[in-house]
Structures are given as C-alpha cells and as structure tokens.
Scaffold this motif. Structure first.
Motif, PDB file in Angstrom:
ATOM      1  N   UNK A 263       0.828  -1.210   0.000  1.00  0.00           N
ATOM      2  CA  UNK A 263       0.000   0.000   0.000  1.00  0.00           C
ATOM      3  C   UNK A 263       0.860   1.257   0.000  1.00  0.00           C
ATOM      4  N   UNK A 264       1.927   1.263   0.784  1.00  0.00           N
ATOM      5  CA  UNK A 264       2.831   2.416   0.804  1.00  0.00           C
ATOM      6  C   UNK A 264       3.455   2.602  -0.574  1.00  0.00           C
ATOM      7  N   UNK A 265       3.932   1.514  -1.180  1.00  0.00           N
ATOM      8  CA  UNK A 265       4.550   1.599  -2.510  1.00  0.00           C
ATOM      9  C   UNK A 265       3.544   2.037  -3.568  1.00  0.00           C
ATOM     10  N   UNK A 266       2.307   1.584  -3.451  1.00  0.00           N
ATOM     11  CA  UNK A 266       1.273   2.000  -4.411  1.00  0.00           C
ATOM     12  C   UNK A 266       1.017   3.494  -4.307  1.00  0.00           C
ATOM     13  N   UNK A 267       0.976   4.009  -3.100  1.00  0.00           N
ATOM     14  CA  UNK A 267       0.809   5.461  -2.919  1.00  0.00           C
ATOM     15  C   UNK A 267       1.979   6.206  -3.544  1.00  0.00           C
ATOM     16  N   UNK A 268       3.190   5.690  -3.324  1.00  0.00           N
ATOM     17  CA  UNK A 268       4.389   6.351  -3.838  1.00  0.00           C
ATOM     18  C   UNK A 268       4.453   6.295  -5.360  1.00  0.00           C
ATOM     19  N   UNK A 269       4.109   5.168  -5.934  1.00  0.00           N
ATOM     20  CA  UNK A 269       4.213   4.991  -7.388  1.00  0.00           C
ATOM     21  C   UNK A 269       3.053   5.628  -8.130  1.00  0.00           C
ATOM     22  N   UNK A 270       1.922   5.810  -7.472  1.00  0.00           N
ATOM     23  CA  UNK A 270       0.718   6.267  -8.145  1.00  0.00           C
ATOM     24  C   UNK A 270       0.493   7.753  -8.156  1.00  0.00           C
ATOM     25  N   UNK A 271       1.485   8.505  -7.764  1.00  0.00           N
ATOM     26  CA  UNK A 271       1.298   9.949  -7.682  1.00  0.00           C
ATOM     27  C   UNK A 271       1.310  10.644  -9.028  1.00  0.00           C
TER      28      UNK A 271
END
Length: 105
Positions: free
Chosen positions: A18-26
């Motif tokens: 979830x943290x990586x998805x937030x980071x990659x999805x910006x």
C-alpha cells in the motif's frame, strides 16, 4: 567474520504494498504528497517503513520516510518535509499531532 542477520517483515506485505502503491501512483503535477502511518509504540511501524524504503529503492520509486514525526516540533517537521521533488513523504508516528495535521492541511 561478522554475521548480519536482517529482521524480516513477516505478515506486512499488504502494508508495504500500500505504501509503494501510494508512492508509485502519484501525479507529478500535484507535487509532494504525504502519507501518515500511525499506531501504538512497538507495533512495527518503523520496520514496515524500513522495508518499504528498501523495496522502493529496488523499484526506483521515490519515497522518503520521517520516522517518529510526532516527536518533532513544528519547525523540525517543516524542515524534514522541505523538498522540491514530487515524491511521497511517509510520516511514522504514534499519534497525529497538531504539527502533523498542520503539514497535511
């Protein structure tokens, strides 16, 4: 020789993802984003954040962690978050302080 044993992050794959998805999805046009990971002392926030940073580096995802953010005063927190890049800043904290809330506003 020296033996280094790395602690694993068993059972936290979902949180790291979830943290990586937030980071990659910006959206770079939106600029800097902030995610707060809050929970009681000893629950494993710092371990999850360390593993998220490692995975982010492996995937060339821009991610910066400010751990123990709830221990920083307003000026320290503002300095920790000052950056021109469009990466995600993750604040690790035991609680959401007024200083953290001000940064989210």
């Amino acid at each position: 020789g020296e033996v280094i044993i790395e602690a694993s992050c068993v059972g936290r794959d979902r949180e790291i993802a979830e943290i990586l998805a937030h980071a990659a999805g910006g959206d770079p046009a939106r600029g800097q984003r902030v995610l707060v990971v809050a929970g009681p002392t000893g629950i494993g926030k710092s371990t999850v954040l360390r593993h998220a940073v490692r995975h982010a580096q492996q995937q060339a995802i821009s991610l910066r962690v400010v751990d123990d953010a709830d221990r920083l005063d307003a000026d320290e927190l503002a300095r920790a978050m000052t950056d021109d890049s469009d990466h995600l800043i993750v604040l690790g904290a035991t609680r959401r302080t007024p200083e953290i809330e001000a940064q989210l506003a």
